[in-house]
Design a protein around this motif. Structure first.
Motif, short mmCIF file in Angstrom:
data_model
loop_
_atom_site.label_atom_id
_atom_site.label_comp_id
_atom_site.label_asym_id
_atom_site.label_seq_id
_atom_site.Cartn_x
_atom_site.Cartn_y
_atom_site.Cartn_z
N TYR A 42 17.81 -38.67 93.09
CA TYR A 42 17.64 -37.47 92.28
C TYR A 42 17.16 -36.30 93.14
O TYR A 42 17.59 -35.18 92.97
CB TYR A 42 16.66 -37.75 91.14
CG TYR A 42 16.24 -36.50 90.40
CD1 TYR A 42 17.08 -35.90 89.47
CD2 TYR A 42 15.01 -35.90 90.64
CE1 TYR A 42 16.72 -34.75 88.81
CE2 TYR A 42 14.62 -34.75 89.98
CZ TYR A 42 15.48 -34.18 89.07
OH TYR A 42 15.10 -33.05 88.41
N PHE A 43 16.24 -36.59 94.08
CA PHE A 43 15.69 -35.53 94.92
C PHE A 43 16.75 -34.93 95.83
O PHE A 43 16.71 -33.73 96.12
CB PHE A 43 14.51 -36.07 95.75
CG PHE A 43 13.34 -36.44 94.90
CD1 PHE A 43 12.56 -35.46 94.31
CD2 PHE A 43 13.02 -37.77 94.68
CE1 PHE A 43 11.48 -35.79 93.51
CE2 PHE A 43 11.94 -38.11 93.89
CZ PHE A 43 11.17 -37.12 93.30
N ASP A 44 17.69 -35.74 96.30
CA ASP A 44 18.78 -35.21 97.11
C ASP A 44 19.58 -34.17 96.33
O ASP A 44 19.88 -33.09 96.84
CB ASP A 44 19.72 -36.33 97.57
CG ASP A 44 19.06 -37.31 98.48
OD1 ASP A 44 18.16 -36.91 99.23
OD2 ASP A 44 19.44 -38.49 98.44
N GLU A 45 19.93 -34.52 95.11
CA GLU A 45 20.72 -33.60 94.29
C GLU A 45 19.89 -32.37 93.92
O GLU A 45 20.37 -31.24 93.98
CB GLU A 45 21.20 -34.30 93.02
CG GLU A 45 22.09 -33.42 92.18
CD GLU A 45 22.64 -34.15 90.96
OE1 GLU A 45 23.15 -33.44 90.08
OE2 GLU A 45 22.56 -35.37 90.90
N PHE A 46 18.62 -32.59 93.56
CA PHE A 46 17.76 -31.48 93.15
C PHE A 46 17.58 -30.47 94.28
O PHE A 46 17.82 -29.28 94.10
CB PHE A 46 16.39 -32.02 92.71
CG PHE A 46 15.43 -30.96 92.27
CD1 PHE A 46 15.59 -30.32 91.06
CD2 PHE A 46 14.37 -30.61 93.08
CE1 PHE A 46 14.70 -29.33 90.66
CE2 PHE A 46 13.47 -29.63 92.70
CZ PHE A 46 13.64 -28.99 91.48
N PHE A 47 17.19 -30.94 95.46
CA PHE A 47 16.97 -30.01 96.57
C PHE A 47 18.29 -29.50 97.15
O PHE A 47 18.32 -28.41 97.72
CB PHE A 47 16.09 -30.65 97.64
CG PHE A 47 14.64 -30.72 97.22
CD1 PHE A 47 13.89 -29.58 97.08
CD2 PHE A 47 14.07 -31.94 96.92
CE1 PHE A 47 12.57 -29.63 96.67
CE2 PHE A 47 12.75 -32.01 96.52
CZ PHE A 47 12.00 -30.85 96.39
N GLY A 48 19.35 -30.27 96.99
CA GLY A 48 20.66 -29.76 97.38
C GLY A 48 21.07 -28.57 96.53
O GLY A 48 21.62 -27.59 97.02
#
Length: 111
Positions: A42-48
């Protein structure tokens, strides 16, 4: 290596994209490539999603923080990063995401 005022970003960059290989990491379409083996969270998508907004907002935040004439330490740097992240999140969820949904809706109507 970034060379300003030359053709670095045109001709050599196009060749790198055509070969689909950057820094010897294959980013091709195959499922067994290095990039596809990395577990996405989730953090990858969020910060992406926030990355472009962070890129744009951190200049403004640094500029405003420098007006305060503070002594830079880890506390102020962390606060600056959190504030930049907050601004980019507001920009993404209040502007970018609705515009993307609107664009998809328009494209679906024309198909």
């Amino acid at each position: 290596m970034f060379i300003i005022g030359s053709n670095f970003f045109t001709y050599p960059f196009n060749i790198a994209l055509q070969s689909r290989s950057i820094n010897r990491i294959n980013i091709g379409d195959s499922d067994d490539t290095f990039i596809n083996k990395i577990k996405k969270t989730y953090f990858d998508e969020f910060f992406g999603n926030l990355s472009y907004g962070l890129f744009l907002s951190h200049y403004l935040v640094i500029f405003e923080f420098e007006k305060l004439e503070i002594q830079w330490n880890s506390k102020w740097i962390l606060l600056m990063l959190l504030f930049s992240t907050f601004i980019s999140a507001v920009g993404f969820f209040c502007f970018e995401k609705p515009v993307i949904a609107w664009r998809k809706k328009i494209r679906n109507q024309h198909n």
